[in-house]
Write an enzyme that holds these catalytic residues in place. Structure first.
Site, PDB file in Angstrom:
ATOM      1  N   HIS A   1       0.820  -1.204   0.000  1.00  0.00           N
ATOM      2  CA  HIS A   1       0.000   0.000   0.000  1.00  0.00           C
ATOM      3  C   HIS A   1       0.857   1.257   0.000  1.00  0.00           C
ATOM      4  CE1 HIS A   1      -3.474  -2.556   1.853  1.00  0.00           C
ATOM      5  NE2 HIS A   1      -3.213  -2.842   0.588  1.00  0.00           N
TER       6      HIS A   1
ATOM      7  N   GLU B   1      -5.869  -7.615  -5.309  1.00  0.00           N
ATOM      8  CA  GLU B   1      -4.432  -7.353  -5.231  1.00  0.00           C
ATOM      9  C   GLU B   1      -3.689  -8.524  -5.850  1.00  0.00           C
ATOM     10  OE1 GLU B   1      -3.485  -6.328  -1.174  1.00  0.00           O
ATOM     11  OE2 GLU B   1      -5.195  -4.972  -1.039  1.00  0.00           O
TER      12      GLU B   1
ATOM     13  N   GLU C   1      -4.932 -12.923   2.008  1.00  0.00           N
ATOM     14  CA  GLU C   1      -3.978 -12.040   1.328  1.00  0.00           C
ATOM     15  C   GLU C   1      -2.579 -12.137   1.922  1.00  0.00           C
ATOM     16  OE1 GLU C   1      -4.692  -7.813   2.207  1.00  0.00           O
ATOM     17  OE2 GLU C   1      -6.569  -8.429   3.136  1.00  0.00           O
TER      18      GLU C   1
END
Length: 228
Positions: free
Chosen positions: A57, A87, A183
């Site tokens: 990020h 992502e 993730e």
């Protein structure tokens, strides 16, 4: 929609910010078509290349993409305040053997983590399972943060539901109907072969006997070596 627009925009010589804007514009235009009576705010893309991927990020920059760069695709469409995300790890045109090895390991952790998302499992137990997977491969020291979180009405101005985070200190038990991400991310330090951040992110709905993956975008090297 944003992911495919980004994939089409990636090529050597293009700036990170140009790729990010292509993804954002595609999502915003699609949302406006699908929800003509909505208000539009806070759909965004974070797209990084090279060592800028060390945190998934990180801010977008004007860095120019080069052949062999590792890329981090992060799209965040916000529809009526409901947050979603995609992502992916990507590479420009080619991927070297060291990077391929790390990427394959993170994809395997992603798939194993998805297999643990079942009703009755606790967030802490799932986290321990993915930790053990990385530790067996001598990669746990490269883990960046937790392995998943809830979804709902939120934004980057305020927090999400703290009780549904895939971390060691969260004992919440998964139940059918919950929406959660998987993730995993590992970050290989600058100066080492394969340096950069590797990250995959899918959204899953917990079902009566497992989960349903609602992210319709492929992960892994077969689809995400792009720009050639």
């Amino acid at each position: 929609m944003g992911g495919y627009a980004i994939k089409d925009a990636v090529r050597t010589g293009v700036q990170e910010i140009d790729v990010a804007m292509a993804g954002r514009d595609a999502m915003e235009a699609h949302i406006a078509r699908e929800f003509p009576d909505a208000e539009y705010r806070d759909t965004w893309v974070w797209f990084q290349s090279g060592l800028n991927t060390d945190g998934a990020h990180n801010p977008v920059t004007s860095r120019v993409l080069q052949r062999g760069d590792i890329l981090s695709l992060n799209t965040f469409p916000m529809i009526s305040g409901y947050y979603t995300a995609l992502e992916r790890t990507m590479f420009v045109e080619t991927v070297d053997p060291a990077s391929q090895s790390y990427w394959d390991a993170n994809v395997a952790a992603h798939e194993m983590g998805i297999s643990l998302l079942k009703p009755g499992a606790s967030c802490a137990e799932i986290t321990a399972g993915v930790n053990a997977f990385f530790e067996d491969r001598n990669l746990l020291q490269y883990r960046s943060f937790g392995y998943g979180h809830s979804f709902g009405v939120l934004s980057h101005y305020y927090g999400r539901e703290a009780g549904l985070e895939l971390r060691e200190d969260i004992d919440t038990i998964l139940q059918p109907g919950m929406v959660i991400s998987m993730e995993p991310m590992i970050t290989i330090p600058d100066g080492q072969p394969g340096a950069g951040g590797y990250r995959e992110h899918d959204i899953l709905i917990i079902t009566d006997d497992g989960n349903e993956n609602i992210t319709q975008y492929p992960y892994g090297p077969a689809f995400n070596v792009v720009g050639g």
